[in-house]
Every structure is written in structure tokens, then in C-alpha cells.
Motif scaffolding. Structure first.
Motif, PDB file in Angstrom:
ATOM      1  N   SER A  23       0.853  -1.189   0.000  1.00 53.39           N
ATOM      2  CA  SER A  23       0.000   0.000   0.000  1.00 53.39           C
ATOM      3  C   SER A  23       0.882   1.230   0.000  1.00 53.39           C
ATOM      4  N   GLY A  24       0.539   2.178  -0.822  1.00 52.84           N
ATOM      5  CA  GLY A  24       1.282   3.428  -0.842  1.00 52.84           C
ATOM      6  C   GLY A  24       2.617   3.343  -1.544  1.00 52.84           C
ATOM      7  N   ARG A  25       2.861   2.257  -2.251  1.00 46.95           N
ATOM      8  CA  ARG A  25       4.126   2.143  -2.954  1.00 46.95           C
ATOM      9  C   ARG A  25       3.962   1.141  -4.076  1.00 46.95           C
ATOM     10  N   THR A  26       4.880   1.184  -5.016  1.00 46.83           N
ATOM     11  CA  THR A  26       4.876   0.208  -6.090  1.00 46.83           C
ATOM     12  C   THR A  26       5.974  -0.814  -5.847  1.00 46.83           C
ATOM     13  N   LEU A  27       5.647  -2.073  -6.152  1.00 40.90           N
ATOM     14  CA  LEU A  27       6.612  -3.143  -5.975  1.00 40.90           C
ATOM     15  C   LEU A  27       7.333  -3.474  -7.269  1.00 40.90           C
ATOM     16  N   ARG A  28       6.956  -2.784  -8.315  1.00 40.52           N
ATOM     17  CA  ARG A  28       7.465  -3.129  -9.642  1.00 40.52           C
ATOM     18  C   ARG A  28       8.976  -3.014  -9.710  1.00 40.52           C
ATOM     19  N   LEU A  29       9.548  -2.077  -8.934  1.00 38.65           N
ATOM     20  CA  LEU A  29      10.989  -1.854  -9.002  1.00 38.65           C
ATOM     21  C   LEU A  29      11.755  -2.575  -7.915  1.00 38.65           C
ATOM     22  N   SER A  30      11.089  -3.443  -7.177  1.00 39.33           N
ATOM     23  CA  SER A  30      11.716  -4.084  -6.023  1.00 39.33           C
ATOM     24  C   SER A  30      11.839  -5.584  -6.189  1.00 39.33           C
ATOM     25  N   ALA A  31      12.988  -6.105  -5.771  1.00 41.23           N
ATOM     26  CA  ALA A  31      13.084  -7.542  -5.563  1.00 41.23           C
ATOM     27  C   ALA A  31      12.289  -7.866  -4.306  1.00 41.23           C
ATOM     28  N   MET A  32      11.772  -9.075  -4.228  1.00 38.20           N
ATOM     29  CA  MET A  32      10.906  -9.410  -3.100  1.00 38.20           C
ATOM     30  C   MET A  32      11.212 -10.807  -2.594  1.00 38.20           C
ATOM     31  N   GLY A  33      10.795 -11.048  -1.353  1.00 36.39           N
ATOM     32  CA  GLY A  33      11.079 -12.361  -0.802  1.00 36.39           C
ATOM     33  C   GLY A  33      10.117 -12.754   0.302  1.00 36.39           C
ATOM     34  N   TRP A  34      10.167 -14.004   0.646  1.00 37.40           N
ATOM     35  CA  TRP A  34       9.389 -14.569   1.754  1.00 37.40           C
ATOM     36  C   TRP A  34      10.347 -15.136   2.790  1.00 37.40           C
ATOM     37  N   PHE A  35      10.015 -14.897   4.046  1.00 38.13           N
ATOM     38  CA  PHE A  35      10.752 -15.438   5.172  1.00 38.13           C
ATOM     39  C   PHE A  35       9.747 -16.037   6.143  1.00 38.13           C
ATOM     40  N   ARG A  36      10.215 -16.889   7.028  1.00 34.50           N
ATOM     41  CA  ARG A  36       9.331 -17.462   8.039  1.00 34.50           C
ATOM     42  C   ARG A  36      10.060 -17.545   9.371  1.00 34.50           C
ATOM     43  N   GLN A  37       9.282 -17.544  10.420  1.00 40.66           N
ATOM     44  CA  GLN A  37       9.865 -17.587  11.756  1.00 40.66           C
ATOM     45  C   GLN A  37       8.986 -18.352  12.716  1.00 40.66           C
ATOM     46  N   VAL A  38       9.630 -19.190  13.483  1.00 37.15           N
ATOM     47  CA  VAL A  38       8.971 -19.937  14.549  1.00 37.15           C
ATOM     48  C   VAL A  38       9.400 -19.296  15.865  1.00 37.15           C
ATOM     49  N   PRO A  39       8.492 -19.141  16.812  1.00 33.40           N
ATOM     50  CA  PRO A  39       8.864 -18.544  18.109  1.00 33.40           C
ATOM     51  C   PRO A  39      10.085 -19.212  18.715  1.00 33.40           C
ATOM     52  N   GLY A  40      11.047 -18.398  19.136  1.00 36.45           N
ATOM     53  CA  GLY A  40      12.244 -18.933  19.760  1.00 36.45           C
ATOM     54  C   GLY A  40      13.350 -19.285  18.785  1.00 36.45           C
ATOM     55  N   LYS A  41      13.070 -19.129  17.485  1.00 35.66           N
ATOM     56  CA  LYS A  41      14.073 -19.440  16.470  1.00 35.66           C
ATOM     57  C   LYS A  41      14.335 -18.224  15.593  1.00 35.66           C
ATOM     58  N   GLU A  42      15.450 -18.250  14.893  1.00 35.05           N
ATOM     59  CA  GLU A  42      15.787 -17.158  14.000  1.00 35.05           C
ATOM     60  C   GLU A  42      14.896 -17.188  12.758  1.00 35.05           C
ATOM     61  N   ARG A  43      14.753 -16.001  12.174  1.00 40.67           N
ATOM     62  CA  ARG A  43      13.996 -15.913  10.932  1.00 40.67           C
ATOM     63  C   ARG A  43      14.721 -16.690   9.841  1.00 40.67           C
ATOM     64  N   GLU A  44      13.948 -17.400   9.026  1.00 43.84           N
ATOM     65  CA  GLU A  44      14.496 -18.278   8.015  1.00 43.84           C
ATOM     66  C   GLU A  44      14.082 -17.823   6.626  1.00 43.84           C
ATOM     67  N   PHE A  45      15.025 -17.773   5.725  1.00 40.67           N
ATOM     68  CA  PHE A  45      14.740 -17.434   4.336  1.00 40.67           C
ATOM     69  C   PHE A  45      13.938 -18.558   3.684  1.00 40.67           C
ATOM     70  N   VAL A  46      12.949 -18.183   2.880  1.00 40.13           N
ATOM     71  CA  VAL A  46      12.134 -19.176   2.178  1.00 40.13           C
ATOM     72  C   VAL A  46      12.346 -19.082   0.663  1.00 40.13           C
ATOM     73  N   ALA A  47      12.111 -17.896   0.113  1.00 42.86           N
ATOM     74  CA  ALA A  47      12.221 -17.734  -1.335  1.00 42.86           C
ATOM     75  C   ALA A  47      12.354 -16.259  -1.679  1.00 42.86           C
ATOM     76  N   ALA A  93       8.927  -9.393   2.181  1.00 44.29           N
ATOM     77  CA  ALA A  93       9.899  -8.317   2.240  1.00 44.29           C
ATOM     78  C   ALA A  93      10.193  -7.811   0.832  1.00 44.29           C
ATOM     79  N   ALA A  94      10.659  -6.567   0.765  1.00 44.50           N
ATOM     80  CA  ALA A  94      10.968  -5.967  -0.537  1.00 44.50           C
ATOM     81  C   ALA A  94      12.131  -4.995  -0.400  1.00 44.50           C
ATOM     82  N   ASP A  95      12.841  -4.822  -1.472  1.00 43.50           N
ATOM     83  CA  ASP A  95      13.932  -3.848  -1.484  1.00 43.50           C
ATOM     84  C   ASP A  95      14.286  -3.510  -2.925  1.00 43.50           C
ATOM     85  N   GLN A  96      14.352  -2.224  -3.203  1.00 39.99           N
ATOM     86  CA  GLN A  96      14.651  -1.768  -4.557  1.00 39.99           C
ATOM     87  C   GLN A  96      16.063  -2.146  -4.977  1.00 39.99           C
TER      88      GLN A  96
END
Length: 121
Positions: A23-47, A93-96
Motif C-alpha cells: 500500500s502506498g508504494r509500487t513493488l514493480r521496481l523491487s526484488a521481493m522475498g518470503w521469510f518465516r519464523q517460529v517462536p524462539g528461532k531465527e527468521r528463516e529465508f524461504v524464497a 519483504a521488498a527492497d529496490q
């Protein structure tokens, strides 16, 4: 602002499709990704997916079962053959300036609220 949705409860072997909207931004210029996290564990990269959508990288734990895609201002994660160990809060997540290349986890600076995925055995 990024918002993930589509989480829920699934049985092992089942499927879920997650969506990420901006919302309020375009994702067209950004690489994007998915991460997941289980309570008590570090965030894990998915894709992750490149700005053009032509390069996609996956964690070994989900390769062959999950598929990342993007369309206009949305990003998706199709999750098939779900396992109980896939249970986690999934965030997008996203980042230009992020670079998506095989063998490397991209660095993202914009993060959204997560969505809970629970897989029962």
C-alpha cells in the motif's frame, strides 16, 4: 507498507497460497522475498524473486514444493506438499536494491506483517 495474507490451517500434504500486497508504494521496481519464523528461532529465508520475475531462489527445505511468483503489485507463494515443519509466521519483504542470485540470500529493508501458517500432521 507490505501486508501478507492467505495463511491458515492445512493438513500435511495440503496446499496454501500466500499473497503479499503493498500500500502506498509500487513493488514493480523491487526484488521481493518470503521469510518465516517460529517462536524462539531465527527468521528463516524461504524464497526470493527478482524485479523482473525471471530469477527465483529457494531454500533447500522448500525447493520443489513452494513456488514464488509476482504479478503487477502483488507477490505470491504457492505452498504445496506442506509438512508440519512448515508451520511458522510467514512475512514478505521488498527492497529496490536487493539482488536475487542463486546461492545468496538477498538483503531486504522493507518488511510487512506476517501471516500464520499451521500444518497439522
Amino acid at each position: 507498507q507490505l501486508q501478507a495474507s492467505g495463511g491458515g490451517l492445512a493438513q500435511a500434504g495440503g496446499s496454501l497460497r500466500l499473497s503479499c500486497a503493498a500500500s502506498g508504494r509500487t513493488l514493480r521496481l523491487s526484488a521481493m522475498g518470503w521469510f518465516r519464523q517460529v517462536p524462539g528461532k531465527e527468521r528463516e529465508f524461504v524464497a526470493a524473486i527478482s524485479r523482473s520475475g525471471t530469477t527465483k531462489v529457494y531454500a533447500d527445505s522448500v525447493k520443489g514444493r513452494f513456488a514464488i511468483s509476482r504479478d503487477n503489485n502483488m507477490m505470491y507463494l504457492q505452498m504445496n506438499s506442506l509438512k508440519p515443519e512448515d508451520t511458522a509466521v510467514y512475512s514478505c519483504a521488498a527492497d529496490q536494491w536487493a539482488t536475487v542470485v542463486p546461492g545468496r540470500i538477498p538483503a531486504f529493508r522493507s518488511w510487512g506483517q506476517g501471516t500464520q501458517v499451521t500444518v497439522s500432521s
